[in-house]
Design a protein around this motif. Structure first.
Motif, PDB file in Angstrom:
ATOM      1  N   ASN A  96      -0.239   9.796   7.299  1.00  0.00           N
ATOM      2  CA  ASN A  96      -1.405  10.294   6.650  1.00  0.00           C
ATOM      3  C   ASN A  96      -1.030  10.099   5.112  1.00  0.00           C
ATOM      4  OD1 ASN A  96      -2.867  11.118   8.919  1.00  0.00           O
ATOM      5  ND2 ASN A  96      -1.953  13.082   9.000  1.00  0.00           N
ATOM      6  N   ALA A  97      -0.007  10.345   4.749  1.00  0.00           N
ATOM      7  CA  ALA A  97       0.425  10.449   3.374  1.00  0.00           C
ATOM      8  C   ALA A  97       0.381   8.885   2.973  1.00  0.00           C
ATOM      9  CB  ALA A  97       1.738  10.925   2.854  1.00  0.00           C
ATOM     10  N   ALA A  98       0.868   7.870   3.761  1.00  0.00           N
ATOM     11  CA  ALA A  98       0.937   6.554   3.401  1.00  0.00           C
ATOM     12  C   ALA A  98      -0.534   6.124   3.246  1.00  0.00           C
ATOM     13  CB  ALA A  98       1.660   5.808   4.556  1.00  0.00           C
ATOM     14  N   LEU A  99      -1.392   6.295   4.270  1.00  0.00           N
ATOM     15  CA  LEU A  99      -2.876   5.920   4.262  1.00  0.00           C
ATOM     16  C   LEU A  99      -3.461   6.547   2.927  1.00  0.00           C
ATOM     17  CD1 LEU A  99      -3.929   6.316   8.002  1.00  0.00           C
ATOM     18  CD2 LEU A  99      -3.754   3.967   6.608  1.00  0.00           C
ATOM     19  N   ASN A 100      -3.213   7.721   2.653  1.00  0.00           N
ATOM     20  CA  ASN A 100      -3.743   8.293   1.236  1.00  0.00           C
ATOM     21  C   ASN A 100      -3.289   7.442   0.308  1.00  0.00           C
ATOM     22  OD1 ASN A 100      -5.495  10.439  -0.076  1.00  0.00           O
ATOM     23  ND2 ASN A 100      -3.264  11.224  -0.892  1.00  0.00           N
ATOM     24  N   ARG A 101      -1.886   7.147   0.123  1.00  0.00           N
ATOM     25  CA  ARG A 101      -1.673   6.325  -1.083  1.00  0.00           C
ATOM     26  C   ARG A 101      -2.300   4.784  -0.998  1.00  0.00           C
ATOM     27  NH1 ARG A 101       4.554   8.124   0.053  1.00  0.00           N
ATOM     28  NH2 ARG A 101       4.504  10.374  -1.041  1.00  0.00           N
ATOM     29  N   LEU A 102      -2.608   4.398   0.190  1.00  0.00           N
ATOM     30  CA  LEU A 102      -3.080   3.116   0.374  1.00  0.00           C
ATOM     31  C   LEU A 102      -4.531   3.240  -0.585  1.00  0.00           C
ATOM     32  CD1 LEU A 102      -3.421   0.105   1.188  1.00  0.00           C
ATOM     33  CD2 LEU A 102      -4.048   1.073   3.388  1.00  0.00           C
ATOM     34  N   TYR A 103      -5.371   4.129  -0.161  1.00  0.00           N
ATOM     35  CA  TYR A 103      -6.564   4.184  -0.342  1.00  0.00           C
ATOM     36  C   TYR A 103      -6.608   4.623  -1.925  1.00  0.00           C
ATOM     37  CZ  TYR A 103      -7.624   5.114   4.633  1.00  0.00           C
ATOM     38  OH  TYR A 103      -7.630   4.923   5.938  1.00  0.00           O
ATOM     39  N   GLN A 104      -5.784   5.145  -2.518  1.00  0.00           N
ATOM     40  CA  GLN A 104      -5.534   5.578  -3.873  1.00  0.00           C
ATOM     41  C   GLN A 104      -5.281   4.094  -4.530  1.00  0.00           C
ATOM     42  OE1 GLN A 104      -2.801   8.548  -4.594  1.00  0.00           O
ATOM     43  NE2 GLN A 104      -3.862  10.132  -3.441  1.00  0.00           N
ATOM     44  N   THR A 105      -4.435   3.299  -3.984  1.00  0.00           N
ATOM     45  CA  THR A 105      -4.083   2.176  -4.659  1.00  0.00           C
ATOM     46  C   THR A 105      -5.347   1.128  -4.703  1.00  0.00           C
ATOM     47  OG1 THR A 105      -1.794   2.322  -4.025  1.00  0.00           O
ATOM     48  CG2 THR A 105      -2.468   0.158  -4.520  1.00  0.00           C
ATOM     49  N   ILE A 106      -6.036   1.118  -3.523  1.00  0.00           N
ATOM     50  CA  ILE A 106      -7.261   0.322  -3.474  1.00  0.00           C
ATOM     51  C   ILE A 106      -8.432   0.639  -4.304  1.00  0.00           C
ATOM     52  CG2 ILE A 106      -9.126  -0.254  -1.922  1.00  0.00           C
ATOM     53  CD1 ILE A 106      -6.643  -1.755  -1.217  1.00  0.00           C
ATOM     54  N   ASN A 107      -8.557   2.059  -4.554  1.00  0.00           N
ATOM     55  CA  ASN A 107      -9.531   2.488  -5.600  1.00  0.00           C
ATOM     56  C   ASN A 107      -8.952   1.969  -6.956  1.00  0.00           C
ATOM     57  OD1 ASN A 107     -11.327   3.375  -4.012  1.00  0.00           O
ATOM     58  ND2 ASN A 107     -10.407   5.621  -3.742  1.00  0.00           N
ATOM     59  N   ALA A 108      -7.754   2.191  -7.336  1.00  0.00           N
ATOM     60  CA  ALA A 108      -7.323   1.868  -8.375  1.00  0.00           C
ATOM     61  C   ALA A 108      -7.497   0.501  -8.920  1.00  0.00           C
ATOM     62  CB  ALA A 108      -5.888   2.299  -8.603  1.00  0.00           C
ATOM     63  N   LEU A 109      -7.412  -0.346  -7.897  1.00  0.00           N
ATOM     64  CA  LEU A 109      -7.188  -1.717  -7.936  1.00  0.00           C
ATOM     65  C   LEU A 109      -8.606  -2.146  -8.212  1.00  0.00           C
ATOM     66  CD1 LEU A 109      -5.918  -4.502  -8.002  1.00  0.00           C
ATOM     67  CD2 LEU A 109      -6.210  -4.533  -5.469  1.00  0.00           C
ATOM     68  N   ARG A 110      -9.533  -1.624  -7.617  1.00  0.00           N
ATOM     69  CA  ARG A 110     -11.158  -1.819  -7.591  1.00  0.00           C
ATOM     70  C   ARG A 110     -11.674  -1.343  -9.153  1.00  0.00           C
ATOM     71  NH1 ARG A 110     -12.974   0.526  -1.864  1.00  0.00           N
ATOM     72  NH2 ARG A 110     -13.244  -1.458  -0.753  1.00  0.00           N
ATOM     73  N   GLU A 111     -11.263  -0.226  -9.688  1.00  0.00           N
ATOM     74  CA  GLU A 111     -11.508   0.157 -10.934  1.00  0.00           C
ATOM     75  C   GLU A 111     -10.786  -0.658 -12.106  1.00  0.00           C
ATOM     76  OE1 GLU A 111     -10.366   4.135 -11.080  1.00  0.00           O
ATOM     77  OE2 GLU A 111     -11.993   4.856  -9.958  1.00  0.00           O
ATOM     78  N   LEU A 112      -9.414  -1.538 -11.907  1.00  0.00           N
ATOM     79  CA  LEU A 112      -8.954  -2.286 -12.786  1.00  0.00           C
ATOM     80  C   LEU A 112      -9.714  -3.664 -12.884  1.00  0.00           C
ATOM     81  CD1 LEU A 112      -6.369  -2.720 -14.683  1.00  0.00           C
ATOM     82  CD2 LEU A 112      -5.366  -3.539 -12.496  1.00  0.00           C
ATOM     83  N   LEU A 113     -10.234  -4.249 -11.486  1.00  0.00           N
ATOM     84  CA  LEU A 113     -10.747  -5.225 -11.767  1.00  0.00           C
ATOM     85  C   LEU A 113     -12.261  -5.252 -12.131  1.00  0.00           C
ATOM     86  CD1 LEU A 113      -9.150  -6.713  -8.384  1.00  0.00           C
ATOM     87  CD2 LEU A 113      -8.577  -7.445 -10.630  1.00  0.00           C
ATOM     88  N   SER A 114     -12.846  -4.086 -11.894  1.00  0.00           N
ATOM     89  CA  SER A 114     -14.026  -3.671 -12.364  1.00  0.00           C
ATOM     90  C   SER A 114     -14.590  -2.742 -13.333  1.00  0.00           C
ATOM     91  CB  SER A 114     -15.269  -3.637 -11.205  1.00  0.00           C
ATOM     92  OG  SER A 114     -15.091  -4.820 -10.319  1.00  0.00           O
ATOM     93  N   PRO A 115     -13.887  -2.819 -14.606  1.00  0.00           N
ATOM     94  CA  PRO A 115     -13.821  -1.761 -15.425  1.00  0.00           C
ATOM     95  C   PRO A 115     -15.340  -1.101 -15.551  1.00  0.00           C
ATOM     96  CG  PRO A 115     -12.709  -3.418 -16.379  1.00  0.00           C
ATOM     97  CD  PRO A 115     -13.532  -3.861 -15.182  1.00  0.00           C
ATOM     98  N   GLY A 116     -15.294   0.354 -15.420  1.00  0.00           N
ATOM     99  CA  GLY A 116     -16.626   0.927 -15.495  1.00  0.00           C
ATOM    100  C   GLY A 116     -17.520   1.057 -14.262  1.00  0.00           C
ATOM    101  N   ILE A 117     -17.193   0.647 -13.166  1.00  0.00           N
ATOM    102  CA  ILE A 117     -17.739   0.501 -11.988  1.00  0.00           C
ATOM    103  C   ILE A 117     -18.078   2.035 -11.796  1.00  0.00           C
ATOM    104  CG2 ILE A 117     -15.712   0.276 -10.570  1.00  0.00           C
ATOM    105  CD1 ILE A 117     -17.480  -1.313  -8.663  1.00  0.00           C
ATOM    106  N   GLU A 118     -19.342   2.348 -11.150  1.00  0.00           N
ATOM    107  CA  GLU A 118     -19.693   3.685 -10.876  1.00  0.00           C
ATOM    108  C   GLU A 118     -19.166   3.951  -9.231  1.00  0.00           C
ATOM    109  OE1 GLU A 118     -23.611   4.652 -11.572  1.00  0.00           O
ATOM    110  OE2 GLU A 118     -23.705   4.083 -13.650  1.00  0.00           O
ATOM    111  N   ARG A 119     -19.371   3.027  -8.665  1.00  0.00           N
ATOM    112  CA  ARG A 119     -18.935   3.012  -7.090  1.00  0.00           C
ATOM    113  C   ARG A 119     -17.940   2.247  -6.692  1.00  0.00           C
ATOM    114  NH1 ARG A 119     -24.786   3.991  -4.130  1.00  0.00           N
ATOM    115  NH2 ARG A 119     -25.429   5.799  -5.199  1.00  0.00           N
ATOM    116  N   PRO A 120     -16.580   2.614  -6.707  1.00  0.00           N
ATOM    117  CA  PRO A 120     -15.497   1.776  -6.261  1.00  0.00           C
ATOM    118  C   PRO A 120     -15.657   0.802  -5.058  1.00  0.00           C
ATOM    119  CG  PRO A 120     -14.678   3.653  -6.988  1.00  0.00           C
ATOM    120  CD  PRO A 120     -16.010   3.893  -6.972  1.00  0.00           C
ATOM    121  N   ARG A 121     -16.292   1.361  -4.189  1.00  0.00           N
ATOM    122  CA  ARG A 121     -16.408   0.842  -2.811  1.00  0.00           C
ATOM    123  C   ARG A 121     -17.472  -0.669  -3.165  1.00  0.00           C
ATOM    124  NH1 ARG A 121     -15.380   3.588   2.110  1.00  0.00           N
ATOM    125  NH2 ARG A 121     -14.428   5.621   1.549  1.00  0.00           N
TER     126      ARG A 121
END
Length: 208
Positions: free
Chosen positions: A3-28
């Motif tokens: 569970n902790a590993a999956l939570n870290r994965l989702y955090q990493t994915i969201n951070a990557l999305r925000e990094l590649l698309s600065p200012g995006i309102e919906r990371p998904r």
């Protein structure tokens, strides 16, 4: 903890999305990190140059041209592919994440690409030998054999190149070395085709 590993994965994915698309309102809704069928994909921008498919395409094109007898164009394709191949696939993965070969999340791909590299090396050797460039043929055959010493095709090219160089003693040494390599790897003896080729090349040099 999964569970902790999956939570870290989702955090990493969201951070990557925000990094590649600065200012995006919906990371998904990121156009670069996609989620399909329980997997995440990195979607590169259009016209991005990627070495892996280019390497494969050049290898396939070179092999086709070689079969058609167009040595010059085949050599151009093979040498271009060889410049692209700078090492094993995903070679920079930390060892602790690459130790589990049984998971096979990249190992089969790595070995397949390495095999393609060996094939293009002895393919280049064959072209150089056909063109009378024996030193280059020997060099490429040796490079192929350093990667895969048991490769029959690479051994064949090495024997043919040594024959073209009129180096009978080296021809004998190479065949003995090949026998030793197979024996140490518990792979038996050379294939009949290789043994026959060696005997033929040796006989031709003895009659000259």
């Amino acid at each position: 903890d999964s569970n902790a590993a999956l939570n870290r994965l989702y955090q990493t994915i969201n951070a990557l999305r925000e990094l590649l698309s600065p200012g995006i309102e919906r990371p998904r809704e990121s156009p670069f990190v996609l989620h399909e069928q329980d997997r995440y994909y990195l979607a590169v921008p259009p016209h991005t140059w990627i070495d892996l498919p280019m390497f494969q395409e050049l290898c396939y094109r070179g092999a086709r041209l070689l079969r058609e007898g167009d040595l010059e164009q085949a050599l151009i394709c093979y040498e271009s592919a060889e410049r692209i191949y700078t090492g094993d696939y995903l070679a920079d993965i930390p060892q602790q994440y690459a130790d589990y070969a049984e998971d096979d999340w990249f190992w089969s791909r790595r070995y397949w690409l390495r095999d393609m590299h060996v094939k293009l090396l002895h393919g280049i050797a064959a072209i150089h030998r056909t063109q009378g460039q024996v030193a280059s043929a020997l060099s490429y055959a040796d490079r192929a054999l350093r990667i895969e010493p048991t490769s029959e095709a690479a051994q064949r090219e090495k024997l043919l190149a040594l024959h073209a160089a009129r180096r009978r003693a080296a021809l004998d040494r190479q065949y003995r070395l090949y026998c030793q390599i197979l024996d140490q790897a518990q792979l038996g003896t050379p294939a009949p085709e290789i043994s026959t080729l060696y005997q033929q090349l040796r006989a031709q040099m003895s009659n000259e």
